[in-house]
Design a protein around this motif. Structure first.
Motif, short mmCIF file in Angstrom:
data_model
loop_
_atom_site.label_atom_id
_atom_site.label_comp_id
_atom_site.label_asym_id
_atom_site.label_seq_id
_atom_site.Cartn_x
_atom_site.Cartn_y
_atom_site.Cartn_z
N PRO A 145 -17.30 -8.18 -14.93
CA PRO A 145 -16.50 -7.30 -13.88
C PRO A 145 -17.20 -6.10 -13.33
O PRO A 145 -17.07 -5.86 -12.07
CB PRO A 145 -15.34 -6.67 -15.00
N GLU A 146 -18.19 -5.59 -14.09
CA GLU A 146 -19.07 -4.45 -13.48
C GLU A 146 -19.82 -4.93 -12.40
O GLU A 146 -20.03 -4.37 -11.30
CB GLU A 146 -19.72 -3.80 -14.46
N GLN A 147 -20.48 -6.22 -12.66
CA GLN A 147 -21.35 -6.74 -11.87
C GLN A 147 -20.57 -7.03 -10.42
O GLN A 147 -21.10 -6.90 -9.29
CB GLN A 147 -22.18 -7.84 -12.05
N VAL A 148 -19.20 -7.55 -10.62
CA VAL A 148 -18.52 -7.89 -9.40
C VAL A 148 -18.15 -6.72 -8.56
O VAL A 148 -18.20 -6.75 -7.26
CB VAL A 148 -17.23 -8.77 -9.84
N ALA A 149 -17.76 -5.79 -9.30
CA ALA A 149 -17.47 -4.46 -8.47
C ALA A 149 -18.83 -3.85 -7.83
O ALA A 149 -18.57 -3.44 -6.54
CB ALA A 149 -16.95 -3.17 -9.65
N GLU A 150 -20.00 -3.98 -8.25
CA GLU A 150 -21.15 -3.47 -7.70
C GLU A 150 -21.46 -4.36 -6.77
O GLU A 150 -21.72 -3.82 -5.43
CB GLU A 150 -22.06 -3.49 -8.79
N ALA A 151 -21.43 -5.63 -6.65
CA ALA A 151 -21.47 -6.43 -5.62
C ALA A 151 -20.50 -6.49 -4.59
O ALA A 151 -21.05 -6.54 -3.14
CB ALA A 151 -21.65 -8.00 -6.02
N SER A 152 -19.55 -6.04 -4.65
CA SER A 152 -18.36 -6.06 -3.76
C SER A 152 -18.93 -4.77 -2.85
O SER A 152 -18.61 -4.64 -1.86
CB SER A 152 -16.98 -5.79 -4.33
N ALA A 153 -19.30 -3.73 -3.53
CA ALA A 153 -19.44 -2.46 -3.10
C ALA A 153 -20.80 -2.79 -2.03
O ALA A 153 -21.00 -2.22 -0.93
CB ALA A 153 -19.83 -1.35 -4.20
N SER A 160 -26.67 -7.95 2.68
CA SER A 160 -26.45 -9.39 3.25
C SER A 160 -26.28 -10.27 1.74
O SER A 160 -26.51 -9.74 0.80
CB SER A 160 -27.61 -9.86 3.90
N ALA A 161 -25.64 -11.37 2.22
CA ALA A 161 -25.33 -12.08 0.74
C ALA A 161 -26.74 -12.38 -0.06
O ALA A 161 -26.58 -12.58 -1.20
CB ALA A 161 -24.69 -13.37 1.12
N GLU A 162 -27.97 -12.75 0.71
CA GLU A 162 -29.03 -12.89 0.34
C GLU A 162 -29.61 -11.91 -0.54
O GLU A 162 -30.14 -12.17 -1.61
CB GLU A 162 -30.07 -13.30 1.32
N GLU A 163 -29.43 -10.56 -0.03
CA GLU A 163 -30.08 -9.27 -0.95
C GLU A 163 -28.66 -9.25 -2.17
O GLU A 163 -29.53 -8.97 -3.04
CB GLU A 163 -29.50 -8.22 0.02
N VAL A 164 -27.76 -9.28 -2.13
CA VAL A 164 -26.64 -9.41 -3.23
C VAL A 164 -27.10 -10.37 -4.23
O VAL A 164 -27.13 -10.37 -5.32
CB VAL A 164 -25.40 -9.59 -3.03
N ARG A 177 -18.62 -16.87 -2.46
CA ARG A 177 -17.12 -16.84 -2.73
C ARG A 177 -16.70 -15.57 -3.24
O ARG A 177 -15.33 -15.27 -2.95
CB ARG A 177 -17.46 -17.74 -4.40
N LEU A 178 -17.58 -14.71 -3.61
CA LEU A 178 -17.14 -13.20 -3.73
C LEU A 178 -16.95 -12.55 -2.55
O LEU A 178 -15.55 -11.81 -2.52
CB LEU A 178 -18.46 -12.62 -4.42
N LYS A 179 -17.34 -13.00 -1.41
CA LYS A 179 -16.76 -12.27 -0.11
C LYS A 179 -15.45 -13.02 0.30
O LYS A 179 -14.91 -12.27 1.11
CB LYS A 179 -17.99 -12.53 0.95
N SER A 180 -15.31 -14.17 -0.14
CA SER A 180 -14.22 -15.11 0.26
C SER A 180 -12.94 -14.60 -0.44
O SER A 180 -11.83 -15.07 -0.08
CB SER A 180 -14.45 -16.18 0.78
N ARG A 181 -13.05 -14.14 -1.45
CA ARG A 181 -11.99 -13.93 -2.54
C ARG A 181 -11.72 -12.40 -2.86
O ARG A 181 -12.50 -11.79 -2.63
CB ARG A 181 -12.01 -14.66 -3.71
N ARG A 182 -10.55 -12.21 -3.39
CA ARG A 182 -10.20 -10.71 -3.71
C ARG A 182 -10.87 -10.71 -5.04
O ARG A 182 -11.01 -11.63 -5.90
CB ARG A 182 -8.62 -10.55 -3.88
N ILE A 183 -11.28 -9.45 -5.45
CA ILE A 183 -11.87 -9.23 -6.95
C ILE A 183 -10.96 -9.92 -7.78
O ILE A 183 -11.37 -10.24 -8.91
CB ILE A 183 -12.07 -7.97 -7.02
N SER A 184 -9.62 -9.88 -7.87
CA SER A 184 -8.72 -10.19 -8.78
C SER A 184 -8.77 -11.80 -8.96
O SER A 184 -8.34 -12.27 -10.03
CB SER A 184 -7.21 -9.88 -8.39
N ASP A 185 -9.31 -12.59 -8.03
CA ASP A 185 -9.54 -13.82 -8.05
C ASP A 185 -10.87 -14.32 -8.83
O ASP A 185 -10.69 -15.71 -9.05
CB ASP A 185 -9.46 -14.48 -6.61
N ILE A 186 -11.67 -13.43 -8.96
CA ILE A 186 -12.77 -13.83 -9.35
C ILE A 186 -12.85 -14.29 -11.17
O ILE A 186 -12.07 -13.40 -11.87
CB ILE A 186 -13.95 -12.50 -9.43
#
Length: 198
Positions: A145-153, A160-164, A177-186
């Motif tokens: 969850p922490e990585q998802v939040a950091e990646a989203s930020a 860029s997606a490559e950098e993340v 997939r992270l870009k196309s979904r809400r965090i709650s879907d991850i």
């Protein structure tokens, strides 16, 4: 003429044991496949069948190396019969050149197919029971969850997606997939649903 056939399902497995047994049984040439027995497209087997002549023998180390179900094994046996050739399984001691060997082959094929069906049904039942208990199935999630939040930020900050992907050591498809979904879907590493984690 004895033609050998060896098969393993994955690159991690080796045909060494099968090859040793086939060579000891006087097989030449020997054809090989690295593919699931459930697949109908097996280049090595097709070559072996194309090579065999009337009176020849197709030899395998074990029955399940030739096919995974009754229909497949029967189709191969019928093709060999049509070519005037026979089938030998070293482990089970089957030789279809004799009437007894032919009957044993057909019976063992039925039992092998039945056993595989039982295993599949047990697996399905186990998966259903696990889902009913709330066990999360599937591949292990790649981000906490922490990585998802950091990646989203990072993505929100125009990274860029490559950098993340490089930052977290994941494939770009995970970031997309992270870009196309809400965090709650991850899907997170924790067993609790994502909606309860936020």
């Amino acid at each position: 003429m004895r033609i050998g056939y060896a098969r393993v399902s994955t690159e991690d497995q080796t045909t060494d044991l099968q090859l040793d047994a086939l060579k000891a049984a006087g097989c030449h040439p020997i054809f090989q496949d690295t593919i699931s027995g459930a697949s109908r497209k097996r280049a090595g087997l097709e070559q072996a069948l194309a090579t065999i002549k009337p009176g020849g023998r197709l030899v395998v180390w074990k029955l399940d190396r030739l096919g995974r179900d009754f229909r497949d094994l029967n189709d191969i046996a019928d093709e060999l019969h049509a070519r005037g050739a026979h089938f030998i399984s070293l482990t089970e001691g089957i030789d279809t050149s004799s009437p007894v060997g032919e009957v044993i082959f057909r019976l063992l094929s039925v039992f092998a197919d039945f056993e595989r069906g039982v295993i599949i049904e047990r697996t399905r039942a186990g998966l259903r029971a696990a889902r009913a208990r709330g066990v999360r199935l599937g591949r292990r999630p790649k981000l906490t969850p922490e990585q998802v939040a950091e990646a989203s930020a990072m993505l929100a900050g125009k990274a860029s997606a490559e950098e993340v992907a490089q930052q977290f050591g994941v494939d770009r498809s995970t970031v997309y997939r992270l870009k196309s979904r809400r965090i709650s879907d991850i899907t997170f590493r924790d067993e609790e649903p994502a909606s309860q984690m936020l």
